[in-house]
Motif scaffolding. Structure first.
Motif, short mmCIF file in Angstrom:
data_model
loop_
_atom_site.label_atom_id
_atom_site.label_comp_id
_atom_site.label_asym_id
_atom_site.label_seq_id
_atom_site.Cartn_x
_atom_site.Cartn_y
_atom_site.Cartn_z
N LEU A 13 29.73 76.79 41.39
CA LEU A 13 29.91 76.10 42.66
C LEU A 13 31.39 76.01 43.01
O LEU A 13 32.21 75.62 42.16
N PRO A 14 31.79 76.31 44.25
CA PRO A 14 33.18 76.17 44.64
C PRO A 14 33.54 74.69 44.80
O PRO A 14 32.77 73.92 45.38
N ARG A 15 34.69 74.29 44.28
CA ARG A 15 35.11 72.89 44.35
C ARG A 15 36.38 72.70 45.16
O ARG A 15 36.77 71.57 45.43
N HIS A 16 37.01 73.79 45.56
CA HIS A 16 38.22 73.74 46.38
C HIS A 16 38.10 74.82 47.45
O HIS A 16 37.60 75.93 47.18
N ILE A 17 38.56 74.53 48.65
CA ILE A 17 38.42 75.48 49.74
C ILE A 17 39.46 76.59 49.69
O ILE A 17 39.20 77.71 50.14
N LEU A 31 38.66 80.16 48.61
CA LEU A 31 37.76 80.87 49.51
C LEU A 31 38.48 81.41 50.74
O LEU A 31 38.01 82.36 51.37
N LEU A 32 39.62 80.81 51.08
CA LEU A 32 40.32 81.18 52.30
C LEU A 32 41.58 82.00 52.06
O LEU A 32 41.93 82.87 52.86
N ASP A 33 42.27 81.73 50.96
CA ASP A 33 43.56 82.37 50.73
C ASP A 33 43.40 83.75 50.12
O ASP A 33 42.37 84.05 49.49
N PRO A 34 44.41 84.61 50.28
CA PRO A 34 44.34 85.94 49.64
C PRO A 34 44.24 85.80 48.13
O PRO A 34 44.81 84.90 47.52
#
Length: 461
Positions: A242-246, A249-252
């Motif tokens: 599970l992703p716990r930080h955004i 998911l957004l950064d290169p």
């Protein structure tokens, strides 16, 4: 015949425009607002199909020339002029009631009653929809209405009419899901850039990072009336756990092999047309995305979101004066300069205080209708998802701090439980809670004043 129709329309527009109080003197052109109001009168008269198409096109062209003051005046005119006829409603209801008392089912009278209670505004909008390209134009018109009615509550009935019709015109049967790819039309890419409100993108390079890697996907719903313009889109990341930080998911960063992923993270869901606010597409899209991605990658073991909690900070500040513990927590959060300014021990101490309150906000705080006060929670829990895990700090952006002090939450979508949990939510307002979030949820519900719903938030969950 076409020439005769043209003369007829021209004469009718002229007559309608000149007999208005304050109309221009003969020889002066009518204003766009006058042309639009006259067009509406023609549309609501006995007019043939071909003429209706021409008049509707003229009406929409005139509307396009209006400034905001003109649009407000037009919306007020339509709301007032094309309302229900109270006398007809009373008469139709009396005939229906009389028929029922006489032992008849009163089917014919009931149909007449239905016709009487429908505002004429809805018929006007249907007739406007005869113009070429009218449906997207009417969606844009409703977006204008929603923007301009914030301080004009008397316009809400017109918005209700728009919503009633658009819900029918954009029902699930007309929608087509497709994956957006780097080869999709450039206008579609630009539209995604402009309407990503949950996690805005700066440029096409940032969009490419959400499209190009093998571990990224974007899916959208399309409608025949809007062509390549999506109605709603969802962004997916294939990750491990599970992703716990955004930020990851957004950064290169390095992409992972989809074969090694175990989780599909739905991290951003956006309505792409403001005029379709309130028309539900997201739940259908999420379930179809889960089905398609699950078929493509059958080894995935979980589908989940990493969702914002947009109303939490406002709610906490509203409730703080009534509960000393919340007041102390709010004061400490408000006086800190963001999570980056907190030392690790302070972060852990703050997390232990904050997570139970976040859990209470998502799972316990309700509106008058029994549904959660948080809009994103209503959306996902209403879809049948499970509130699973709270994450703090998960988003260090200033916008996230303003919404929730940087907190986010994972909602899990478990395909074999979605329908049952959706029904439980709809019928009994049962909130499905599991995993770590359940562990931090207070056992008893604390006494509190009535929970008010935060105002509308920018973007869509």
């Amino acid at each position: 015949m076409e020439q005769h129709d043209g003369w007829l329309l021209a004469d009718l527009f002229q007559a309608l425009g000149r007999r208005r109080d304050g109309a221009p003197e003969p020889g002066e052109p009518d204003s766009a607002l006058e042309q639009l109001i006259a067009s509406c009168e023609v549309l609501m008269s006995d007019v043939g199909e071909a003429s209706m198409r021409a008049v509707a096109a003229r009406a929409l062209a005139a509307y396009g020339e209006l400034d905001d003051d003109g649009r407000r005046a037009f919306f007020a005119h339509v709301t007032r002029t094309y309302d229900v006829d109270a006398d007809q409603v009373r008469s139709a209801f009396h005939r229906w009631e009389t028929a029922r008392q006489a032992g008849s089912h009163g089917e014919a009278e009931l149909v007449r009653l239905f016709d009487a209670v429908e505002p004429a505004r809805q018929q006007l909008l249907r007739r406007m929809n005869h113009a070429p390209g009218a449906t997207p134009a009417l969606v844009d018109m409703r977006a204008d209405l929603r923007r301009l009615m914030r301080d004009r509550p008397e316009l809400r009935p017109l918005d209700h009419d728009f919503l009633h019709l658009l819900t029918s015109w954009f029902n699930r049967g007309f929608l087509r899901m497709a994956e957006v790819t780097p080869d999709s039309p450039p206008d579609l890419h630009t539209h995604l850039l402009q309407h990503e409100r949950v996690h805005p993108m700066a440029d096409h390079e940032e969009l490419r990072r959400r499209l190009q890697p093998a571990d990224r996907r974007i899916f959208a719903f399309f409608h025949p009336a809007t062509g390549d313009m999506p109605l709603v889109f969802v962004e997916v990341a294939l990750v491990r756990g599970l992703p716990r930080h955004i930020a990851p998911l957004l950064d290169p960063g390095p992409e992972i092999d989809p074969a090694s992923a175990d989780t599909a993270a739905l991290y951003s869901i956006n309505n792409a047309l403001d005029g379709l606010a309130g028309v539900s597409f997201g739940s259908f899209l999420i379930k179809q995305v889960i089905e398609q991605v699950g078929e493509q990658l059958p080894h995935l073991t979980q589908f989940a979101t990493l969702s914002p909690i947009p109303g939490f900070r406002r709610w906490l500040l509203e409730q703080a004066p009534h509960e000393p513990e919340l007041e102390r927590l709010a004061a400490e959060l408000e006086t800190s300069a963001g999570t980056c300014a907190l030392a690790p021990p302070d972060l852990e101490r703050m997390r232990s205080l904050l997570l139970p309150v976040l859990a209470r906000y998502i799972a316990r705080e309700r509106r008058d209708d029994g549904r959660p006060v948080d809009a994103v929670a209503r959306f996902h829990l209403g879809n049948g998802a499970t509130a699973w895990e709270l994450n703090w700090p998960a988003n260090t952006s200033p916008e996230a701090w303003e919404q929730s002090y940087g907190a986010m939450v994972n909602y899990r979508y478990e395909p074999d439980r979605l329908e049952r949990q959706h029904e439980e939510f709809v019928r009994r307002r049962t909130v499905a809670v599991g995993g770590p979030l359940q562990d931090v949820l207070p056992e008893t519900e604390p006494p509190r004043p009535h929970a008010t719903e935060p105002g509308s938030e920018k973007g869509t969950p």
